[in-house]
Design a protein around this motif. Structure first.
Motif, PDB file in Angstrom:
ATOM      1  N   ILE A  25     132.736  51.291   8.007  1.00  0.00           N
ATOM      2  CA  ILE A  25     133.767  50.647   7.207  1.00  0.00           C
ATOM      3  C   ILE A  25     133.939  51.545   5.999  1.00  0.00           C
ATOM      4  O   ILE A  25     132.959  51.897   5.341  1.00  0.00           O
ATOM      5  N   MET A  26     135.174  51.906   5.687  1.00  0.00           N
ATOM      6  CA  MET A  26     135.414  52.806   4.555  1.00  0.00           C
ATOM      7  C   MET A  26     136.069  52.047   3.415  1.00  0.00           C
ATOM      8  O   MET A  26     136.914  51.189   3.626  1.00  0.00           O
ATOM      9  N   CYS A  27     135.658  52.378   2.228  1.00  0.00           N
ATOM     10  CA  CYS A  27     136.295  51.876   1.017  1.00  0.00           C
ATOM     11  C   CYS A  27     136.587  53.079   0.142  1.00  0.00           C
ATOM     12  O   CYS A  27     135.738  53.949  -0.038  1.00  0.00           O
ATOM     13  N   THR A  28     137.790  53.147  -0.372  1.00  0.00           N
ATOM     14  CA  THR A  28     138.122  54.195  -1.325  1.00  0.00           C
ATOM     15  C   THR A  28     138.777  53.546  -2.526  1.00  0.00           C
ATOM     16  O   THR A  28     139.318  52.461  -2.435  1.00  0.00           O
ATOM     17  N   GLY A  29     138.700  54.199  -3.627  1.00  0.00           N
ATOM     18  CA  GLY A  29     139.262  53.624  -4.841  1.00  0.00           C
ATOM     19  C   GLY A  29     138.915  54.467  -6.026  1.00  0.00           C
ATOM     20  O   GLY A  29     139.251  55.646  -6.076  1.00  0.00           O
ATOM     21  N   GLY A  30     138.190  53.907  -6.944  1.00  0.00           N
ATOM     22  CA  GLY A  30     137.825  54.645  -8.135  1.00  0.00           C
ATOM     23  C   GLY A  30     136.664  53.987  -8.844  1.00  0.00           C
ATOM     24  O   GLY A  30     136.209  52.919  -8.474  1.00  0.00           O
ATOM     25  N   ASP A  31     136.226  54.645  -9.889  1.00  0.00           N
ATOM     26  CA  ASP A  31     135.087  54.199 -10.682  1.00  0.00           C
ATOM     27  C   ASP A  31     135.579  53.189 -11.711  1.00  0.00           C
ATOM     28  O   ASP A  31     135.709  53.490 -12.883  1.00  0.00           O
ATOM     29  N   ASP A  32     135.885  52.005 -11.230  1.00  0.00           N
ATOM     30  CA  ASP A  32     136.509  50.980 -12.056  1.00  0.00           C
ATOM     31  C   ASP A  32     136.067  49.626 -11.509  1.00  0.00           C
ATOM     32  O   ASP A  32     136.174  49.382 -10.306  1.00  0.00           O
ATOM     33  N   ASP A  33     135.589  48.742 -12.375  1.00  0.00           N
ATOM     34  CA  ASP A  33     135.066  47.449 -11.933  1.00  0.00           C
ATOM     35  C   ASP A  33     136.083  46.650 -11.120  1.00  0.00           C
ATOM     36  O   ASP A  33     135.718  45.925 -10.213  1.00  0.00           O
ATOM     37  N   ARG A  34     137.362  46.797 -11.430  1.00  0.00           N
ATOM     38  CA  ARG A  34     138.365  46.003 -10.702  1.00  0.00           C
ATOM     39  C   ARG A  34     138.476  46.402  -9.239  1.00  0.00           C
ATOM     40  O   ARG A  34     138.993  45.649  -8.408  1.00  0.00           O
ATOM     41  N   LYS A  35     137.955  47.577  -8.871  1.00  0.00           N
ATOM     42  CA  LYS A  35     137.969  48.000  -7.471  1.00  0.00           C
ATOM     43  C   LYS A  35     136.971  47.194  -6.636  1.00  0.00           C
ATOM     44  O   LYS A  35     137.035  47.201  -5.413  1.00  0.00           O
ATOM     45  N   ASN A  36     136.018  46.536  -7.306  1.00  0.00           N
ATOM     46  CA  ASN A  36     135.117  45.578  -6.667  1.00  0.00           C
ATOM     47  C   ASN A  36     134.163  46.207  -5.646  1.00  0.00           C
ATOM     48  O   ASN A  36     133.822  45.590  -4.642  1.00  0.00           O
ATOM     49  N   ILE A  37     133.722  47.406  -5.918  1.00  0.00           N
ATOM     50  CA  ILE A  37     132.792  48.071  -5.003  1.00  0.00           C
ATOM     51  C   ILE A  37     131.462  47.307  -4.937  1.00  0.00           C
ATOM     52  O   ILE A  37     130.896  47.127  -3.862  1.00  0.00           O
ATOM     53  N   GLY A  38     130.985  46.843  -6.070  1.00  0.00           N
ATOM     54  CA  GLY A  38     129.745  46.060  -6.075  1.00  0.00           C
ATOM     55  C   GLY A  38     129.875  44.804  -5.232  1.00  0.00           C
ATOM     56  O   GLY A  38     128.971  44.479  -4.446  1.00  0.00           O
ATOM     57  N   GLY A  39     130.981  44.097  -5.379  1.00  0.00           N
ATOM     58  CA  GLY A  39     131.222  42.901  -4.568  1.00  0.00           C
ATOM     59  C   GLY A  39     131.313  43.224  -3.090  1.00  0.00           C
ATOM     60  O   GLY A  39     130.836  42.458  -2.239  1.00  0.00           O
ATOM     61  N   LEU A  40     131.906  44.363  -2.762  1.00  0.00           N
ATOM     62  CA  LEU A  40     131.998  44.770  -1.359  1.00  0.00           C
ATOM     63  C   LEU A  40     130.611  45.058  -0.787  1.00  0.00           C
ATOM     64  O   LEU A  40     130.306  44.652   0.342  1.00  0.00           O
ATOM     65  N   LEU A  93     137.391  50.699  10.056  1.00  0.00           N
ATOM     66  CA  LEU A  93     138.064  49.702   9.238  1.00  0.00           C
ATOM     67  C   LEU A  93     138.084  50.204   7.807  1.00  0.00           C
ATOM     68  O   LEU A  93     137.129  50.842   7.364  1.00  0.00           O
ATOM     69  N   VAL A  94     139.164  49.914   7.070  1.00  0.00           N
ATOM     70  CA  VAL A  94     139.205  50.189   5.637  1.00  0.00           C
ATOM     71  C   VAL A  94     139.133  48.850   4.908  1.00  0.00           C
ATOM     72  O   VAL A  94     139.880  47.919   5.222  1.00  0.00           O
ATOM     73  N   ALA A  95     138.202  48.749   3.964  1.00  0.00           N
ATOM     74  CA  ALA A  95     138.055  47.546   3.140  1.00  0.00           C
ATOM     75  C   ALA A  95     138.447  47.892   1.717  1.00  0.00           C
ATOM     76  O   ALA A  95     137.929  48.848   1.141  1.00  0.00           O
ATOM     77  N   PHE A  96     139.363  47.114   1.166  1.00  0.00           N
ATOM     78  CA  PHE A  96     139.854  47.361  -0.189  1.00  0.00           C
ATOM     79  C   PHE A  96     140.019  46.017  -0.903  1.00  0.00           C
ATOM     80  O   PHE A  96     141.131  45.556  -1.149  1.00  0.00           O
ATOM     81  N   PRO A  97     138.889  45.369  -1.252  1.00  0.00           N
ATOM     82  CA  PRO A  97     138.951  44.043  -1.875  1.00  0.00           C
ATOM     83  C   PRO A  97     139.062  44.103  -3.408  1.00  0.00           C
ATOM     84  O   PRO A  97     138.280  43.508  -4.140  1.00  0.00           O
ATOM     85  N   SER A  98     140.048  44.828  -3.882  1.00  0.00           N
ATOM     86  CA  SER A  98     140.242  45.021  -5.314  1.00  0.00           C
ATOM     87  C   SER A  98     140.579  43.696  -5.999  1.00  0.00           C
ATOM     88  O   SER A  98     141.256  42.838  -5.430  1.00  0.00           O
ATOM     89  N   LYS A  99     140.126  43.570  -7.231  1.00  0.00           N
ATOM     90  CA  LYS A  99     140.421  42.365  -8.003  1.00  0.00           C
ATOM     91  C   LYS A  99     141.855  42.349  -8.515  1.00  0.00           C
ATOM     92  O   LYS A  99     142.416  41.295  -8.757  1.00  0.00           O
ATOM     93  N   TYR A 100     142.436  43.537  -8.681  1.00  0.00           N
ATOM     94  CA  TYR A 100     143.828  43.625  -9.122  1.00  0.00           C
ATOM     95  C   TYR A 100     144.339  45.030  -8.863  1.00  0.00           C
ATOM     96  O   TYR A 100     143.624  45.996  -9.113  1.00  0.00           O
ATOM     97  N   GLU A 101     145.565  45.139  -8.403  1.00  0.00           N
ATOM     98  CA  GLU A 101     146.203  46.438  -8.190  1.00  0.00           C
ATOM     99  C   GLU A 101     147.660  46.369  -8.606  1.00  0.00           C
ATOM    100  O   GLU A 101     148.330  45.359  -8.388  1.00  0.00           O
TER     101      GLU A 101
END
Length: 190
Positions: A29-44, A108-116
């Motif tokens: 499962i891939m997640c991409t985004g950035g070093d930003d809390d709203r990207k929700n990497i910890g939650g993922l 699969l790509v997972a992108f559970p961002s808190k806001y975009e």
């Protein structure tokens, strides 16, 4: 979406070199985004840990983005706390060529961002022919359309449910086809 994001044939030698470089040793499962809390990497990562052992054994979680050292420590600690450190890969910065290969090989790509404001990773995944799990908020629910499984990014159990549904219950080909159809409206010439 940038033209570099598309289905590609991947040279096996290049792919093997890439998987060794990042210790990718199974489907993922891939997640991409950035070093930003709203990207929700910890939650993922926490949500990934809620998946059954059989799914975690089959699919790694590969987080593809440039991270500051403090973020690497935070996410590594979350993975350790949730006993998934052996199954979570933090690639840090990757080249564009590597990024496109990683998208193309993802299950699969997972992108559970808190806001975009927009959510390019969703459209990039569609362009590479990969199903998506993303948030049911902000612009993401519109961009996802009916092609993705949407989840509440503030509820780790719901994220885990979405991942489980995408991996076990969803019609992968149908999701890919719907994502491909949506691409027609996400281009500069539309």
């Amino acid at each position: 979406v940038d033209e570099m994001f598309k289905k590609i044939d991947i040279d096996e030698i290049k792919w093997n070199k890439l998987t060794r470089k990042y210790n990718i040793n199974s489907e993922y499962i891939m997640c991409t985004g950035g070093d930003d809390d709203r990207k929700n990497i910890g939650g993922l990562i926490e949500s990934y840990a809620l998946l059954g052992k059989e799914l975690r054994d089959k699919y790694q979680l590969v987080v593809v983005c440039k991270l500051q050292d403090i973020a690497v420590k935070i996410y590594t600690d979350i993975a350790k706390k949730n006993r998934v450190e052996e199954r979570v890969v933090l690639t840090n910065f990757v080249s564009n060529e590597e990024l496109v290969m990683l998208y193309n090989k993802a299950h699969l790509v997972a992108f559970p961002s808190k806001y975009e404001g927009f959510g390019l990773p969703v459209v990039e995944a569609y362009a590479c022919g990969i199903p998506v799990v993303t948030s049911n908020n902000s612009s993401l629910v519109q961009i996802a359309g009916d092609a993705a499984i949407t989840v509440d990014p503030f509820d780790n159990e719901d994220i885990a449910r979405g991942l489980n549904d995408a991996l076990c219950n969803a019609n992968r080909e149908e999701m890919v086809e719907k994502g491909h159809r949506l691409l027609k409206i996400y281009n500069w010439n539309y």
